[in-house]
Design a protein around this motif. Structure first.
Motif, mmCIF file in Angstrom:
data_model
loop_
_atom_site.group_PDB
_atom_site.id
_atom_site.type_symbol
_atom_site.label_atom_id
_atom_site.label_comp_id
_atom_site.label_asym_id
_atom_site.label_seq_id
_atom_site.Cartn_x
_atom_site.Cartn_y
_atom_site.Cartn_z
ATOM 1 N N ALA A 47 30.860 20.299 26.387
ATOM 2 C CA ALA A 47 30.955 21.755 26.264
ATOM 3 C C ALA A 47 29.690 22.411 26.802
ATOM 4 O O ALA A 47 29.750 23.448 27.471
ATOM 5 N N GLN A 48 28.532 21.815 26.546
ATOM 6 C CA GLN A 48 27.272 22.401 27.020
ATOM 7 C C GLN A 48 27.193 22.387 28.542
ATOM 8 O O GLN A 48 26.738 23.356 29.155
ATOM 9 N N GLU A 49 27.638 21.316 29.188
ATOM 10 C CA GLU A 49 27.633 21.265 30.660
ATOM 11 C C GLU A 49 28.547 22.342 31.235
ATOM 12 O O GLU A 49 28.192 23.004 32.219
ATOM 13 N N ILE A 50 29.696 22.528 30.625
ATOM 14 C CA ILE A 50 30.649 23.535 31.104
ATOM 15 C C ILE A 50 30.053 24.932 30.952
ATOM 16 O O ILE A 50 30.097 25.755 31.874
ATOM 17 N N PHE A 67 28.273 32.750 28.101
ATOM 18 C CA PHE A 67 29.028 31.874 27.222
ATOM 19 C C PHE A 67 28.041 30.992 26.463
ATOM 20 O O PHE A 67 26.951 30.705 26.946
ATOM 21 N N ALA A 68 28.420 30.562 25.270
ATOM 22 C CA ALA A 68 27.615 29.644 24.475
ATOM 23 C C ALA A 68 28.553 28.665 23.785
ATOM 24 O O ALA A 68 29.742 28.942 23.620
ATOM 25 N N VAL A 69 28.011 27.539 23.380
ATOM 26 C CA VAL A 69 28.794 26.543 22.659
ATOM 27 C C VAL A 69 28.865 26.959 21.194
ATOM 28 O O VAL A 69 27.861 27.331 20.591
ATOM 29 N N SER A 70 30.055 26.903 20.637
ATOM 30 C CA SER A 70 30.247 27.182 19.210
ATOM 31 C C SER A 70 29.925 25.906 18.446
ATOM 32 O O SER A 70 30.714 24.966 18.416
ATOM 33 N N LYS A 71 28.742 25.873 17.842
ATOM 34 C CA LYS A 71 28.275 24.651 17.164
ATOM 35 C C LYS A 71 29.153 24.279 15.977
ATOM 36 O O LYS A 71 29.403 23.110 15.718
ATOM 37 N N ASP A 72 29.630 25.280 15.234
ATOM 38 C CA ASP A 72 30.417 24.984 14.036
ATOM 39 C C ASP A 72 31.917 24.864 14.318
ATOM 40 O O ASP A 72 32.680 24.526 13.426
ATOM 41 N N VAL A 77 37.444 26.649 17.913
ATOM 42 C CA VAL A 77 37.083 26.976 19.295
ATOM 43 C C VAL A 77 35.789 26.280 19.706
ATOM 44 O O VAL A 77 34.944 25.973 18.881
ATOM 45 N N HIS A 78 35.672 26.045 20.990
ATOM 46 C CA HIS A 78 34.492 25.396 21.559
ATOM 47 C C HIS A 78 33.444 26.398 22.016
ATOM 48 O O HIS A 78 32.274 26.072 22.109
ATOM 49 N N TYR A 79 33.880 27.631 22.363
ATOM 50 C CA TYR A 79 32.995 28.547 23.069
ATOM 51 C C TYR A 79 32.873 29.906 22.387
ATOM 52 O O TYR A 79 33.784 30.362 21.704
ATOM 53 N N LEU A 80 31.739 30.558 22.657
ATOM 54 C CA LEU A 80 31.481 31.934 22.242
ATOM 55 C C LEU A 80 31.206 32.758 23.493
ATOM 56 O O LEU A 80 30.700 32.239 24.488
ATOM 57 N N HIS A 81 31.511 34.057 23.439
ATOM 58 C CA HIS A 81 31.054 34.990 24.461
ATOM 59 C C HIS A 81 29.966 35.822 23.805
ATOM 60 O O HIS A 81 30.185 36.440 22.760
#
Length: 89
Positions: free
Chosen positions: A24-27, A45-50, A55-59
Motif C-alpha cells: 500500500a505504501q509503494e502504491i 493519498f496516505a495509507v490507512s494504518k488502522d 479501507v487501505h487508503y486515505l485522501h
C-alpha cells in the motif's frame, strides 16, 4: 433520492489493492508523485494504518482533513487540472 448535479468536471483516480508485488505504501508513494506532476499541491493519498472501514487508503487535504477512500479512490477537479497554469493551489 435524486441525482446530485456536479458543479465541475471531475476525474476519478483509483488506487489498486495492495498485493504481494506492491505494498500500500509503494502504491501511495507513486500516486502522490503523479499528483505532484499534475499540479495537485497539498492533496495526497496516505495509507490507512488502522484499516478502519476495511479501507487501505486515505485522501488527505492540504489543511490536514482526511477522508477514507472506501472505494480506493477520490474525485479531483478536472477543470482545475486542465488550466494552463495551476500553480495557484
Amino acid at each position: 433520492m435524486g441525482e446530485q448535479k456536479l458543479t465541475t468536471m471531475g476525474v476519478w483516480i483509483e488506487l489498486q489493492e495492495p498485493s504481494d508485488e506492491y505494498t500500500a505504501q509503494e502504491i501511495v508513494d507513486n500516486a502522490n508523485k503523479m499528483l505532484n506532476k499534475l499540479g495537485i499541491n497539498g492533496n495526497r493519498f496516505a495509507v490507512s494504518k488502522d484499516r478502519k472501514y476495511g479501507v487501505h487508503y486515505l485522501h488527505v487535504q492540504s489543511d490536514g482533513q482526511f477522508s477514507y477512500c472506501e472505494d480506493n479512490g477520490h474525485w479531483f477537479n478536472l477543470e482545475y487540472l486542465a488550466k494552463e497554469n495551476n500553480n495557484d493551489n
